[in-house]
Design an enzyme around this catalytic site. Structure first.
Site, PDB file in Angstrom:
ATOM      1  N   GLN A 103     -14.575  17.992   4.486  1.00 59.55           N
ATOM      2  CA  GLN A 103     -14.298  17.367   5.626  1.00 59.55           C
ATOM      3  C   GLN A 103     -14.224  17.981   6.342  1.00 59.55           C
ATOM      4  OE1 GLN A 103     -12.916  12.940   4.967  1.00 59.55           O
ATOM      5  NE2 GLN A 103     -11.549  13.980   3.778  1.00 59.55           N
ATOM      6  N   HIS A 121     -19.072  17.168   7.306  1.00 60.94           N
ATOM      7  CA  HIS A 121     -18.540  17.261   8.963  1.00 60.94           C
ATOM      8  C   HIS A 121     -18.922  18.365   9.788  1.00 60.94           C
ATOM      9  CE1 HIS A 121     -15.425  13.615   7.867  1.00 60.94           C
ATOM     10  NE2 HIS A 121     -16.400  13.356   7.806  1.00 60.94           N
ATOM     11  N   CYS A 132     -33.633  22.126  21.755  1.00 54.64           N
ATOM     12  CA  CYS A 132     -34.932  22.518  20.673  1.00 54.64           C
ATOM     13  C   CYS A 132     -34.194  22.209  19.734  1.00 54.64           C
ATOM     14  CB  CYS A 132     -35.214  23.270  20.492  1.00 54.64           C
ATOM     15  SG  CYS A 132     -33.955  25.030  20.495  1.00 54.64           S
ATOM     16  N   THR A 190      -5.825  14.655   2.460  1.00 53.78           N
ATOM     17  CA  THR A 190      -7.184  13.454   2.617  1.00 53.78           C
ATOM     18  C   THR A 190      -6.143  11.584   2.782  1.00 53.78           C
ATOM     19  OG1 THR A 190      -9.131  12.283   3.412  1.00 53.78           O
ATOM     20  CG2 THR A 190      -8.397  13.307   1.096  1.00 53.78           C
ATOM     21  N   ALA A 233      -0.223  21.013  -0.670  1.00 56.95           N
ATOM     22  CA  ALA A 233      -1.383  21.530  -1.117  1.00 56.95           C
ATOM     23  C   ALA A 233      -0.755  23.264  -2.023  1.00 56.95           C
ATOM     24  CB  ALA A 233      -2.996  22.211  -0.248  1.00 56.95           C
TER      25      ALA A 233
HETATM   26  C1  BV8 Z   1     -21.125   7.812   9.659  1.00 55.13           C
HETATM   27  C2  BV8 Z   1     -15.525  15.605  13.446  1.00 55.13           C
HETATM   28  C3  BV8 Z   1     -23.008   5.777   9.234  1.00 55.13           C
HETATM   29  C4  BV8 Z   1     -15.249  16.150  14.675  1.00 55.13           C
HETATM   30  C5  BV8 Z   1     -14.729  13.627  11.538  1.00 55.13           C
HETATM   31  C6  BV8 Z   1     -18.222   2.486   7.112  1.00 55.13           C
HETATM   32  C7  BV8 Z   1     -19.100   2.866   7.086  1.00 55.13           C
HETATM   33  C8  BV8 Z   1     -19.702   3.877   7.277  1.00 55.13           C
HETATM   34  C9  BV8 Z   1     -18.953   4.685   8.487  1.00 55.13           C
HETATM   35  C10 BV8 Z   1     -17.744   3.306   9.113  1.00 55.13           C
HETATM   36  C11 BV8 Z   1     -17.149   2.462   8.544  1.00 55.13           C
HETATM   37  N1  BV8 Z   1     -16.143   2.306   8.623  1.00 55.13           N
HETATM   38  C12 BV8 Z   1     -15.837   3.108  10.321  1.00 55.13           C
HETATM   39  C13 BV8 Z   1     -16.745   3.516  10.498  1.00 55.13           C
HETATM   40  C14 BV8 Z   1     -17.393   4.818  11.332  1.00 55.13           C
HETATM   41  C15 BV8 Z   1     -16.816   6.090  11.203  1.00 55.13           C
HETATM   42  C16 BV8 Z   1     -15.113   6.263  10.625  1.00 55.13           C
HETATM   43  O1  BV8 Z   1     -15.254   6.049   9.589  1.00 55.13           O
HETATM   44  N2  BV8 Z   1     -14.562   5.711  11.691  1.00 55.13           N
HETATM   45  C17 BV8 Z   1     -12.832   5.858  10.547  1.00 55.13           C
HETATM   46  C18 BV8 Z   1     -11.601   6.844  11.747  1.00 55.13           C
HETATM   47  C19 BV8 Z   1     -12.359   3.842  11.013  1.00 55.13           C
HETATM   48  N3  BV8 Z   1     -16.831   7.031  10.433  1.00 55.13           N
HETATM   49  C20 BV8 Z   1     -18.350   7.648  10.772  1.00 55.13           C
HETATM   50  O2  BV8 Z   1     -18.749   7.599  12.790  1.00 55.13           O
HETATM   51  C21 BV8 Z   1     -19.308   8.468  10.539  1.00 55.13           C
HETATM   52  N4  BV8 Z   1     -20.404   8.468  10.915  1.00 55.13           N
HETATM   53  O3  BV8 Z   1     -20.824   7.246   9.022  1.00 55.13           O
HETATM   54  O4  BV8 Z   1     -22.392   6.989   9.124  1.00 55.13           O
HETATM   55  C22 BV8 Z   1     -22.497   5.421  10.814  1.00 55.13           C
HETATM   56  C23 BV8 Z   1     -23.568   5.769  11.793  1.00 55.13           C
HETATM   57  C24 BV8 Z   1     -23.495   5.392  13.040  1.00 55.13           C
HETATM   58  C25 BV8 Z   1     -22.323   3.930  12.915  1.00 55.13           C
HETATM   59  C26 BV8 Z   1     -21.825   3.420  11.539  1.00 55.13           C
HETATM   60  C27 BV8 Z   1     -21.547   4.526  10.242  1.00 55.13           C
HETATM   61  C28 BV8 Z   1     -18.992   9.911  10.888  1.00 55.13           C
HETATM   62  C29 BV8 Z   1     -17.191  10.321  10.470  1.00 55.13           C
HETATM   63  C30 BV8 Z   1     -16.889  11.490  10.817  1.00 55.13           C
HETATM   64  C31 BV8 Z   1     -16.139  12.530  11.583  1.00 55.13           C
HETATM   65  N5  BV8 Z   1     -15.511  13.067  12.267  1.00 55.13           N
HETATM   66  N6  BV8 Z   1     -15.029  15.487  11.970  1.00 55.13           N
HETATM   67  C32 BV8 Z   1     -13.910  17.451  14.352  1.00 55.13           C
HETATM   68  O5  BV8 Z   1     -13.591  17.674  13.579  1.00 55.13           O
HETATM   69  O6  BV8 Z   1     -14.048  17.332  15.311  1.00 55.13           O
HETATM   70  S1  BV8 Z   1     -13.477  12.924  11.068  1.00 55.13           S
HETATM   71  C33 BV8 Z   1     -12.524  14.123  11.505  1.00 55.13           C
HETATM   72  O7  BV8 Z   1     -11.981  13.022  10.059  1.00 55.13           O
HETATM   73  C34 BV8 Z   1     -12.260  15.402  10.458  1.00 55.13           C
HETATM   74  O8  BV8 Z   1     -13.800  15.927   9.670  1.00 55.13           O
HETATM   75  C35 BV8 Z   1     -11.014  15.102   9.256  1.00 55.13           C
HETATM   76  O9  BV8 Z   1     -11.427  16.407   8.104  1.00 55.13           O
HETATM   77  C36 BV8 Z   1     -11.109  14.124   9.177  1.00 55.13           C
HETATM   78  C37 BV8 Z   1     -10.675  12.584   8.212  1.00 55.13           C
HETATM   79  O10 BV8 Z   1      -9.269  13.082   7.937  1.00 55.13           O
HETATM   80  P1  BV8 Z   1      -8.494  13.767   7.008  1.00 55.13           P
HETATM   81  O11 BV8 Z   1      -8.626  15.468   6.708  1.00 55.13           O
HETATM   82  O12 BV8 Z   1      -7.753  12.937   5.916  1.00 55.13           O
HETATM   83  O13 BV8 Z   1      -7.638  14.422   8.144  1.00 55.13           O
HETATM   84  P2  BV8 Z   1      -5.982  13.481   8.089  1.00 55.13           P
HETATM   85  O14 BV8 Z   1      -5.211  14.384   9.500  1.00 55.13           O
HETATM   86  O15 BV8 Z   1      -6.198  12.331   9.018  1.00 55.13           O
HETATM   87  O16 BV8 Z   1      -5.243  13.569   7.154  1.00 55.13           O
HETATM   88  C38 BV8 Z   1      -4.271  14.777   6.595  1.00 55.13           C
HETATM   89  C39 BV8 Z   1      -3.792  14.204   5.328  1.00 55.13           C
HETATM   90  O17 BV8 Z   1      -3.233  15.840   4.670  1.00 55.13           O
HETATM   91  C40 BV8 Z   1      -2.362  13.159   5.746  1.00 55.13           C
HETATM   92  O18 BV8 Z   1      -3.241  12.074   4.148  1.00 55.13           O
HETATM   93  C41 BV8 Z   1      -1.607  13.934   5.334  1.00 55.13           C
HETATM   94  O19 BV8 Z   1      -0.027  13.493   4.396  1.00 55.13           O
HETATM   95  C42 BV8 Z   1      -1.842  15.157   4.122  1.00 55.13           C
HETATM   96  N7  BV8 Z   1      -1.590  16.247   4.732  1.00 55.13           N
HETATM   97  C43 BV8 Z   1      -0.986  16.997   5.605  1.00 55.13           C
HETATM   98  N8  BV8 Z   1      -0.057  18.234   5.636  1.00 55.13           N
HETATM   99  C44 BV8 Z   1      -0.346  18.628   3.881  1.00 55.13           C
HETATM  100  C45 BV8 Z   1      -1.293  17.312   3.265  1.00 55.13           C
HETATM  101  N9  BV8 Z   1      -1.310  17.268   2.470  1.00 55.13           N
HETATM  102  C46 BV8 Z   1      -1.200  18.459   0.902  1.00 55.13           C
HETATM  103  N10 BV8 Z   1      -0.549  19.168   2.090  1.00 55.13           N
HETATM  104  C47 BV8 Z   1      -0.412  19.209   3.162  1.00 55.13           C
HETATM  105  N11 BV8 Z   1       0.324  20.832   2.836  1.00 55.13           N
HETATM  106 ZN    ZN Z   2     -32.998  25.346  22.012  1.00 56.03          ZN
END
Ligand code: BV8
Ligand code: ZN
Length: 244
Positions: A103, A121, A132, A190, A233
């Site tokens: 992701q 992503h 374009c 994640t 990790a």
């Molecule tokens: C889509 C780019 C169809 C931006 C990102 C149900 C079905 C389908 C869609 C939805 C749905 N419900 C809601 C939706 C809409 C939405 C969604 O899911 N919203 C959420 C908030 C509820 N989904 C979408 O819009 C997706 N599109 O499904 O298309 C559609 C179309 C139209 C309408 C509806 C559906 C697109 C989602 C992509 C969004 N873009 N990134 C950018 O980066 O600038 S998402 C963003 O969050 C990042 O990519 C990131 O990777 C991602 C997930 O977060 P995590 O990677 O998990 O990171 P987070 O900080 O949350 O967690 C870190 C974890 O690591 C923690 O658990 C922590 O404990 C752990 N950790 C920390 N340190 C360590 C560690 N673990 C181990 N070692 C460590 N050291």
């Molecule tokens: Zn162009």
């Protein structure tokens, strides 16, 4: 960091796995110094996702969105893969059948040497023309805040999947195939909150895979996985490479 039997169980499963799929999130890059999205130093802490990582935000204020991505590009440009990224590359080379679904948009898996991967992503070093649709690599740091296409002078945007945008069909096809065919699925760093990736653990489980989670904290998918290893990790993933 007592993992004992769960770690041994996962290593045994890995040793005998016909095919392995790894799913990563921002947590695998946290140990490289890249802020996660929802942690204490999370990216969303200073900015709100709905304000920035959406097509509406870009249409409303492309300069603000580019300033945010420029800040992240400058930050990520100075980061390097950590031992967890490196261990995933070793798994790719060792396993007969392997696929990585990330992701993360930071490109650190590619920097580490991962080649069998889907960046579902997108990638912060790729830009797309809003006119374009050409997609090119752009590693300018800093990037001109309103960059334009060399071909048609159209406004460029990050080639990243924003909230409310669909993932690329090719990435979804490859991810679904890898999740449905693997005998072992390892989920690393994640929060399991963003769809469709948040549904990938149950997809692998329903298809019969042994599913393991490596995370600092419990997540919504902890209840459905077979083993859950809590820790950093960079400390745990390399242990998977040790002989049983
Ligand atoms: C889509 C780019 C169809 C931006 C990102 C149900 C079905 C389908 C869609 C939805 C749905 N419900 C809601 C939706 C809409 C939405 C969604 O899911 N919203 C959420 C908030 C509820 N989904 C979408 O819009 C997706 N599109 O499904 O298309 C559609 C179309 C139209 C309408 C509806 C559906 C697109 C989602 C992509 C969004 N873009 N990134 C950018 O980066 O600038 S998402 C963003 O969050 C990042 O990519 C990131 O990777 C991602 C997930 O977060 P995590 O990677 O998990 O990171 P987070 O900080 O949350 O967690 C870190 C974890 O690591 C923690 O658990 C922590 O404990 C752990 N950790 C920390 N340190 C360590 C560690 N673990 C181990 N070692 C460590 N050291
Ligand atoms: Zn162009």
């Amino acid at each position: 960091m007592a993992h004992g039997s769960d770690l041994s169980l996962l290593k045994e499963r890995l040793a005998g796995a016909e095919s392995v799929t790894v799913l990563t999130g921002a947590g695998i890059s946290a140990d490289s110094g890249v802020p996660t999205f929802r942690g204490k130093d999370g990216l969303w802490r200073t900015h709100r996702a709905e304000d920035l990582a959406t097509p509406e935000a870009f249409a409303r204020d492309p300069r603000l969105v580019w300033e945010w991505y420029n800040w992240r590009r400058e930050l990520i440009a100075a980061k390097r893969p950590n031992p967890a990224h490196d261990a995933v590359v070793v798994l790719e080379r060792r396993c007969r059948s392997f696929w990585l679904i990330t992701q993360n948009v930071d490109g650190l898996h590619r920097d580490a040497g991962s080649r069998k991967l889907s960046e579902i992503h997108g990638n912060i070093w790729m830009v797309r023309c809003t006119e374009c649709s050409r997609v090119v690599e752009n590693r300018d740091v800093p990037i001109h805040i309103l960059p334009v296409c060399h071909h048609c002078r159209g406004l460029l945007r990050p080639h990243i999947v924003w909230f409310g945008e669909s993932l690329a069909d090719e990435d979804l096809r490859h991810s679904y195939a890898a999740l449905r065919s693997c005998s072992l699925c390892v989920i690393i760093g994640t929060s399991g909150l963003v769809y469709p990736a948040a549904g990938f653990a149950s997809m692998a489980k329903e298809a019969g895979a042994f599913v393991a989670e490596i995370n600092l904290d419990p997540t919504p998918q902890s209840a459905l996985v077979d083993v859950s290893l809590q820790g950093r990790a960079k400390d745990i993933v390399p242990l998977l490479l040790d002989p049983i």
